[in-house]
Every structure is written in C-alpha cells, then in structure tokens.
Design a protein around this motif. Sequence first.
Motif, mmCIF file in Angstrom:
data_model
loop_
_atom_site.group_PDB
_atom_site.id
_atom_site.type_symbol
_atom_site.label_atom_id
_atom_site.label_comp_id
_atom_site.label_asym_id
_atom_site.label_seq_id
_atom_site.Cartn_x
_atom_site.Cartn_y
_atom_site.Cartn_z
ATOM 1 N N PRO A 31 0.799 -1.229 0.000
ATOM 2 C CA PRO A 31 0.000 0.000 0.000
ATOM 3 C C PRO A 31 0.832 1.279 0.000
ATOM 4 N N ALA A 32 1.907 1.315 0.788
ATOM 5 C CA ALA A 32 2.727 2.532 0.838
ATOM 6 C C ALA A 32 3.439 2.768 -0.487
ATOM 7 N N LEU A 33 3.979 1.706 -1.084
ATOM 8 C CA LEU A 33 4.655 1.847 -2.380
ATOM 9 C C LEU A 33 3.653 2.223 -3.460
ATOM 10 N N THR A 34 2.482 1.624 -3.428
ATOM 11 C CA THR A 34 1.446 1.952 -4.412
ATOM 12 C C THR A 34 1.053 3.419 -4.310
ATOM 13 N N GLU A 35 0.908 3.906 -3.088
ATOM 14 C CA GLU A 35 0.546 5.316 -2.909
ATOM 15 C C GLU A 35 1.633 6.228 -3.464
ATOM 16 N N PHE A 36 2.892 5.892 -3.229
ATOM 17 C CA PHE A 36 3.994 6.687 -3.765
ATOM 18 C C PHE A 36 3.999 6.658 -5.290
ATOM 19 N N MET A 37 3.767 5.486 -5.863
ATOM 20 C CA MET A 37 3.751 5.364 -7.312
ATOM 21 C C MET A 37 2.571 6.125 -7.921
ATOM 22 N N GLU A 38 1.430 6.075 -7.276
ATOM 23 C CA GLU A 38 0.271 6.820 -7.786
ATOM 24 C C GLU A 38 0.521 8.326 -7.681
ATOM 25 N N PHE A 39 1.178 8.753 -6.614
ATOM 26 C CA PHE A 39 1.562 10.159 -6.506
ATOM 27 C C PHE A 39 2.519 10.529 -7.630
ATOM 28 N N SER A 40 3.504 9.677 -7.880
ATOM 29 C CA SER A 40 4.460 9.935 -8.952
ATOM 30 C C SER A 40 3.751 10.005 -10.299
ATOM 31 N N TYR A 41 2.796 9.128 -10.506
ATOM 32 C CA TYR A 41 2.019 9.132 -11.754
ATOM 33 C C TYR A 41 1.236 10.430 -11.892
ATOM 34 N N PHE A 42 0.704 10.919 -10.783
ATOM 35 C CA PHE A 42 -0.094 12.152 -10.795
ATOM 36 C C PHE A 42 0.747 13.373 -11.158
#
Length: 341
Positions: A164-175
Amino acid sequence: MNEFETGKYQSGDSAMAWTGQPERLGCLIARAFAAVSATCGAFEWIALGYLALSSVLVALFAENLAHPARLLSTQAAVAALILLVCRAGEKTSNPFDKGGAFSAKFWQFWRHWYPHLFFLFCFEELGRLVHLVDPGWQDAKLIAFDRWLTGVNPTLWSEHLARPALTEFMEFSYFTYFVYLVILGGVLYFERDREAYWSVMTYSAIGYVFGYVIAMLFPAESPWFTLAGQWHGQLTGGPFTALIALIEKYGRVHGAAFPSQHVAGAMAALWGAWRHRRWLFWIFLPFVACMCVSTVYVRNHYVADVLGGMVTGTLGYFLGRRLMKRSRVIGSEAGAPSIKI
C-alpha cells in the motif's frame, strides 16, 4: 428605344457588378484569413497542422469510424476556436502589462493557457481514432519487446513488489505528470518571459503530435486492458490512489498507449526546464524518473511505451528548438515580432 437602351445598360451594369462579387468576396476572405493567421505563432501552426492531418485521415478512412462527420465538424470547430482566441488575444492589451480591462486580461489569459485544454481534447479524441487505420491491437508486439528487453513481463512481475505505501507513492508519482507543464508554464508566464513560454508549449505540441499520429497507426490497449485478470488483486493505497482511480474512471482512453503521452509530455517539459529554467529541471528530474517507473507499476504502460514517450518528447524538444529559432529569424527579417501574443 432610349428607354430600352437605358434599361439594357442598367441591366448590363448590374451584371458586371454581380460578376465582380465573387472576386470581392474572395479578397475579403483572403484578407480575413491573413489577419487571423497573422495572430498565430509556431504553436498554433503545429496545432492546426495536426487538426488538418487528422481530418484528412478521418476522411480517407471514414468507413472505419462510427461518426466521421461528427469528428470532422468537431475538429473544424476546435480550429475555429483556436483562431478566435488568437484573434481576440491579439486585439487586447499586452498580458504582461499590469493595467488593462478585465476583458483584455480574460482573453490574454486564455490566449496563453488554452494549449493545455487542446492537449486534453486531442488525447481524449484518440479513443475514437485508435482504429482509424488498423482494426486490431498491437500489444503482443510490445509485450514481446518487454520480454526481450527485461526477460519478464514487467507489469506482471512488479506485482510481487506491491505494498500500500509503495502503491501510494507510485500513484503520486504518476499524478505529477499533470503539473510539470503547468508549473513551468506558470513560472515563465508570471515572469513575463513570453518567448520561453511559447517555446515550451511548442516543444510539447510537437512531442504530443508525434505520439498522437503513432497511436493512430499503431493501436495499443495498454496492460490495464490486455492483461486484465492476470493479476492476483487490485492495487491499494491512499488518497492519491483514489484520486488517480477517479481520474481514470472518467478520463481513461481505451488505446493510445504507445507511445506514452504521459512520458512524452513530461520529457518535453523536462527539456524545456533544462533550456529555460535550469533550477526547475533539477527539481523535476527525480519526479519524472519516478513517474516513468510508475506508469509500468500502476499497470497503464509497457516499458516500450515509456521508451517511446521518451523518444517523442525529446524529438519535440529538439525539433521545437529549431522551429522557434527559425521563427525568430523569419520574424526579424520581416521586421515583426516572431511570437504572437
């Protein structure tokens, strides 16, 4: 006899006057077009050129589309709107003057910021144009390339890393893709560097146009569709994960995955920062690098899409620089400013 001759003369005079109307009308149209086109800069010619090219392709391959007439009329309306905004912006005061009426500032704002809406329109329109030439999908070739390059299927392989933490970081990076051009454009706009501002928009336009045309000729779905059902679960995270899910729900395009327009747009902005605001380049760089990785992790792109986006975005920058340099030379030779506002 005299009356008849008089009537004949008047009738002939009217015919001569009527005969001259098409020529006058042609002159008026030519003058109007010249007046409007004089307000266009390099960005507009790229945008209008893309609309013209895609309209020709729509006309040539109309049998592959559901509503070709609707697409052509929409593109004509967008082209007319671009010319209207340019003309209205030309008639108002300089946007970098602190004074001026509200209407002048309104038109000048949209004269400079409409490119962002144009890019969005073109991307969303690709959902209707991806099968313009080829009715199938080319994802198998992209998957094969990824396997050849990495030895695995990266979008499936990366699932074992999901947290979950890595996914959130990746989604932020995507944004972060959505803010690069806005931030760079905003800095240049508010610092009144109009030449650099339009240069950056032109870099982006050329990079995007390469991607749009390739997407029409080489349709790809993206892993999100092609590999659906092969993952063991959904990616879970926090607020940025939910935000991206909302954006994708209402804005996702089925197709147009290769090359990645996210990466192309980010690369054009990154190169623009390198050229015009070097300090901003160093801030962008780590975020852009993470964004490129995130496109694969969040299952929206193949590695091939990322590499393709890097190439098209870079081409946009280098060709855009040449175009802007040529525009300055032509403008100086003509004794006129090279970049219209």
